[in-house]
Motif scaffolding. Structure first.
Motif, PDB file in Angstrom:
ATOM      1  N   TYR A   1      -4.510   6.376  -1.327  1.00 35.83           N
ATOM      2  CA  TYR A   1      -4.131   5.114  -0.692  1.00 35.83           C
ATOM      3  C   TYR A   1      -4.294   3.990  -1.710  1.00 35.83           C
ATOM      4  O   TYR A   1      -5.388   3.499  -1.953  1.00 35.83           O
ATOM      5  CB  TYR A   1      -5.040   4.899   0.518  1.00 35.83           C
ATOM      6  CG  TYR A   1      -4.666   3.791   1.467  1.00 35.83           C
ATOM      7  CD1 TYR A   1      -3.343   3.533   1.795  1.00 35.83           C
ATOM      8  CD2 TYR A   1      -5.655   3.021   2.077  1.00 35.83           C
ATOM      9  CE1 TYR A   1      -3.017   2.541   2.690  1.00 35.83           C
ATOM     10  CE2 TYR A   1      -5.343   2.019   2.980  1.00 35.83           C
ATOM     11  CZ  TYR A   1      -4.016   1.789   3.284  1.00 35.83           C
ATOM     12  OH  TYR A   1      -3.695   0.798   4.179  1.00 35.83           O
TER      13      TYR A   1
ATOM     14  N   LEU B   1      -3.757   0.200  -2.803  1.00 34.63           N
ATOM     15  CA  LEU B   1      -3.679  -0.962  -1.927  1.00 34.63           C
ATOM     16  C   LEU B   1      -3.911  -2.278  -2.654  1.00 34.63           C
ATOM     17  O   LEU B   1      -4.825  -2.408  -3.469  1.00 34.63           O
ATOM     18  CB  LEU B   1      -4.732  -0.826  -0.812  1.00 34.63           C
ATOM     19  CG  LEU B   1      -4.758  -1.951   0.232  1.00 34.63           C
ATOM     20  CD1 LEU B   1      -3.487  -1.947   1.062  1.00 34.63           C
ATOM     21  CD2 LEU B   1      -5.965  -1.805   1.135  1.00 34.63           C
TER      22      LEU B   1
ATOM     23  N   TYR C   1      -5.312  12.724   0.468  1.00 34.53           N
ATOM     24  CA  TYR C   1      -4.647  11.435   0.630  1.00 34.53           C
ATOM     25  C   TYR C   1      -5.014  10.533  -0.548  1.00 34.53           C
ATOM     26  O   TYR C   1      -6.157  10.527  -1.010  1.00 34.53           O
ATOM     27  CB  TYR C   1      -5.097  10.731   1.916  1.00 34.53           C
ATOM     28  CG  TYR C   1      -4.836  11.470   3.197  1.00 34.53           C
ATOM     29  CD1 TYR C   1      -3.715  11.200   3.965  1.00 34.53           C
ATOM     30  CD2 TYR C   1      -5.736  12.423   3.673  1.00 34.53           C
ATOM     31  CE1 TYR C   1      -3.487  11.858   5.167  1.00 34.53           C
ATOM     32  CE2 TYR C   1      -5.522  13.083   4.863  1.00 34.53           C
ATOM     33  CZ  TYR C   1      -4.398  12.799   5.607  1.00 34.53           C
ATOM     34  OH  TYR C   1      -4.179  13.455   6.794  1.00 34.53           O
TER      35      TYR C   1
ATOM     36  N   THR D   1       1.233   5.078  -0.085  1.00 33.85           N
ATOM     37  CA  THR D   1       0.359   6.156   0.389  1.00 33.85           C
ATOM     38  C   THR D   1       0.982   7.499   0.024  1.00 33.85           C
ATOM     39  O   THR D   1       2.162   7.728   0.277  1.00 33.85           O
ATOM     40  CB  THR D   1       0.172   6.075   1.908  1.00 33.85           C
ATOM     41  OG1 THR D   1      -0.320   4.782   2.251  1.00 33.85           O
ATOM     42  CG2 THR D   1      -0.815   7.126   2.387  1.00 33.85           C
TER      43      THR D   1
ATOM     44  N   HIS E   1       0.818  -1.216   0.000  1.00 32.07           N
ATOM     45  CA  HIS E   1       0.000   0.000   0.000  1.00 32.07           C
ATOM     46  C   HIS E   1       0.854   1.270   0.000  1.00 32.07           C
ATOM     47  O   HIS E   1       1.152   1.835   1.046  1.00 32.07           O
ATOM     48  CB  HIS E   1      -0.986   0.016   1.178  1.00 32.07           C
ATOM     49  CG  HIS E   1      -0.428  -0.429   2.488  1.00 32.07           C
ATOM     50  ND1 HIS E   1       0.244   0.403   3.351  1.00 32.07           N
ATOM     51  CD2 HIS E   1      -0.474  -1.633   3.084  1.00 32.07           C
ATOM     52  CE1 HIS E   1       0.582  -0.264   4.418  1.00 32.07           C
ATOM     53  NE2 HIS E   1       0.169  -1.499   4.295  1.00 32.07           N
TER      54      HIS E   1
ATOM     55  N   THR F   1       0.537  11.733   0.276  1.00 32.11           N
ATOM     56  CA  THR F   1      -0.117  12.828   0.996  1.00 32.11           C
ATOM     57  C   THR F   1       0.415  14.159   0.486  1.00 32.11           C
ATOM     58  O   THR F   1       1.634  14.351   0.381  1.00 32.11           O
ATOM     59  CB  THR F   1       0.151  12.737   2.510  1.00 32.11           C
ATOM     60  OG1 THR F   1      -0.234  11.456   2.985  1.00 32.11           O
ATOM     61  CG2 THR F   1      -0.630  13.816   3.252  1.00 32.11           C
TER      62      THR F   1
END
Length: 670
Positions: free
Chosen positions: A130, A132, A128, A97, A95, A99
């Motif tokens: 994400y 995954l 954000y 991520t 995952h 930001t």
């Protein structure tokens, strides 16, 4: 920090580079107005994989579930009363991520009221992303809980005999694609006034507003169970039993946004005696939480995008490891997970009263009370749990996990701190905390201490108890002492061999002593008959005696009780607990406390001057972690049905309580 522009009449702008991308721009318009703009960019990747990515399912005679190379490994086998076999069911995970953070803060010190006001205004935005991959139960799970009653080949319902027979109570398999991209954006704005009422008293008043958009999957791959009667008769199951986000009036995030997140702040700093030696400080504030995205992703692990299928054995328990997965898909009820349609952002109220007194120059004493109250905390519960002796309210489904904002918590703590600034070669910091934390759920996921679900999903107050992380007593003492030998010291200051060997040494240490952490005694069978065993060891036994006292228990005379407790063999008295067939046990959540933690770290440091210049130094460092090699045990076995019930079976199983470690280091300073 260097000037970026400097135009007469327009102030000065400076720019600094951020650590993770981005930067900070500060513009000074004049001595009373300063604006700061921050832009940040952060990208991280978490990757978790099972240790061995070889197809051991086939080699061991188990069916293969997911066939991608990244998913291969050992099958998961659950055996009631014993440790399971296999690797984590929540791997592999990948995952990345991302930001982005944009914030602007303006500080204004107007001339009004004699310049006693310091106003601050600000705004921030945090998008954000994400990405995954989350292939849960990728290698399947086979559960052996003892089998049905009345089985002539296993009349005692022994889980090991059942394993040898190869006839599990149930198995779990999966299908579909768990790749997803979840995105959300958080906004915040605030205004604050630091008002200096007098040279001895400053008051802080502020208000913040936050808006957190419900996370969405960019391809609308969230879904929630259709809890209407339609799910009983629709076809094809299980896909028809779910409503896809963005359809039939369901929001893309599956729940509406919370637009009422106002957070007031108030505080003061007061010198009542008119001296800097004694200061009183206090504050109160409300702080909102952004729900962790791991809670939202469960809505993508539902049909029609991904399915966890429960394969139960038949009445005669004749299905085997090899053929239990051969049942037609969709015959067994789906076990969905989703966010409550009434979900709201959690918030914490925090308050404190702190007093600091300077006993003498360089020696400070700090006494503080700290309190907090958590409201609308996230809780996972099974809304399809059968009542005692009844049937589930939604018969078209198996267990239904709903993440709701029904949790709450309270914390009170007394904090003492004594700090000595460096003088005569000695500096130290001593702190002690006496506290208590209560809640009805300490987190969204289960831990070694408790299963993460309430025993009775319709009676959350019955799960109120000590928080998993509660530590009643904690004492930490750290110090640094420069030994009085060597140049410019009391002894051995003259050049020579003794000066070179014994001079310029620093010793330091950190002593940590703290109480143990709470845990819950649970059962590995469906004692209550409410069907939650598929979610873990959730039922609890009855409490019939004092578990912290050795010796026989009058209410459980047939049980062989240990004479002593708080030993490695018996951390508590197992006879204080008894089964409660067909009932919820009355033993409370987190009523027991595990072993204490004791640790002493120690280090020696020596600086060696190279040549005549003090700018060139060679630093030797000798570090000893847990120098006394004190064993810090993990929590004991808390499964009532386990053969090792009450025994401590490990120390440092999770890496946080290591044995003695020695580290040597050399550093060249120039």
């Amino acid at each position: 920090m260097a000037p970026f522009t400097n135009l007469p009449g327009y102030g000065t702008t400076v720019i600094t580079q951020g650590q993770n991308g981005g930067g900070t721009w500060t513009h000074v318009f004049n001595t009373r107005l300063i604006n700061e703009l921050r832009v940040g960019y952060n990208k991280e990747r978490g990757f978790f994989s099972q240790t061995d990515k070889t197809d051991h399912n086939t080699a061991l005679g188990y069916p293969t579930v997911l066939t991608k190379p990244i998913d291969l490994g050992f099958p998961n086998v659950s055996i009631a009363g014993f440790d399971g076999i296999g690797q984590p069911t929540n791997t592999p995970q990948d995952h990345p991520t991302t930001t982005l953070h944009v914030a602007d803060n303006l500080a204004w010190n107007p001339a009004l009221a004699g310049g006693k006001h310091q106003f601050k205004f600000g705004f921030e935005m945090r998008p954000y992303w994400y990405n995954l991959l989350f292939d849960i139960i990728a290698r399947g799970l086979w559960a052996f809980n003892g089998g049905p009653t009345g089985n002539p080949t296993n009349p005692t319902q022994n889980s090991l005999i059942q394993l040898l027979q190869g006839t599990p109570d149930f198995a779990l398999g999966v299908s579909g694609d768990s790749n997803m991209v979840i995105t959300t954006t958080s906004y915040g704005a605030y205004v604050q006034d630091d008002y200096r009422l007098s040279p001895r008293l400053t008051v802080n008043l502020g208000l913040r507003y936050e808006y957190n958009s419900p996370p969405v999957e960019i391809h609308n791959k969230f879904s929630v169970p259709d809890l209407s009667s339609n799910s009983l008769t629709c076809t094809p199951k299980p896909n028809c039993q779910f409503i896809v986000a963005g359809t039939q009036g369901l929001p893309r995030g599956t729940y509406p946004p919370d637009k009422t997140d106002f957070a007031p702040r108030v505080g003061f700093a007061w010198r009542p005696l008119g001296t800097d030696r004694f200061v009183l400080r206090s504050g109160y504030g409300i702080f909102y939480d952004l729900v962790i995205l791991n809670a939202n992703l469960e809505s993508e692990l539902n049909p029609p995008f991904f399915s966890v299928v429960f394969y139960g054995n038949n009445n005669t328990n004749s299905l085997t490891i090899q053929n239990i997965l051969n049942q037609p898909p969709g015959v067994n009820p789906a076990q969905p997970s989703f966010m409550s349609p009434n979900f709201r952002d959690a918030y914490m109220q925090q308050w404190n009263l702190d007093s600091q007194y300077q006993l003498k120059s360089g020696l400070l004493l700090d006494v503080a009370y700290v309190g907090a109250k958590g409201t609308r905390l996230i809780v996972a519960r099974d809304i399809n749990q059968s009542p005692l002796g009844g049937t589930p309210p939604y018969p078209a489904f198996g267990q239904i996990t709903m993440n709701s904002s029904e949790g709450d918590s309270r914390y009170h703590g007394l904090q003492l701190r004594a700090e000595k600034q460096a003088s005569r070669g000695l500096a130290f910091l001593a702190s002690y905390t006496y506290s208590k934390s209560l809640d009805n759920a300490s987190g969204l996921f289960g831990t070694r201490a408790e299963p993460g679900y309430p025993q009775n999903s319709y009676d959350l107050p019955a799960d109120r108890g000590l928080s998993n992380f509660n530590v009643k007593h904690r004492f930490v003492f750290s110090s640094v002492y420069e030994l009085p030998f060597g140049s410019r010291q009391r002894w051995l200051s003259d050049p020579g061999i003794a000066n070179r060997i014994l001079g310029n040494w620093n010793v330091s240490g950190i002593l940590t002593l703290q109480s143990g952490q709470p845990f819950t005694v649970t059962r590995s069978v469906d004692q209550s008959g409410t069907g939650t065993i598929a979610l873990g060891n959730i039922d609890r036994p009855d409490l019939v005696g004092n578990p912290n006292m050795g010796g026989p228990v009058a209410a459980n005379p047939a049980c062989a009780a240990p004479s002593q407790v708080h030993t490695v063999a018996n951390w508590f008295n197992p006879c204080a607990f008894a089964a409660a067939p067909g009932m919820f046990g009355n033993a409370g959540r987190n009523i027991l406390v595990g072993p204490q933690f004791k640790n002493l770290d120690f280090s020696l440091l020596k600086n060696i001057q190279l040549g005549k210049s003090e700018a060139r130094l060679l630093e030797l460092r000798f570090e000893f972690f847990n120098i006394l090699n004190h064993p810090n045990f993990d929590l004991p076995n808390n499964i009532f049905d386990a053969s090792a019930f009450t025994a401590i079976q490990s120390a440092n199983a999770f890496g946080g309580r290591p044995p003695r470690q020695i580290q040597l280091g050399v550093k060249f300073l120039f």
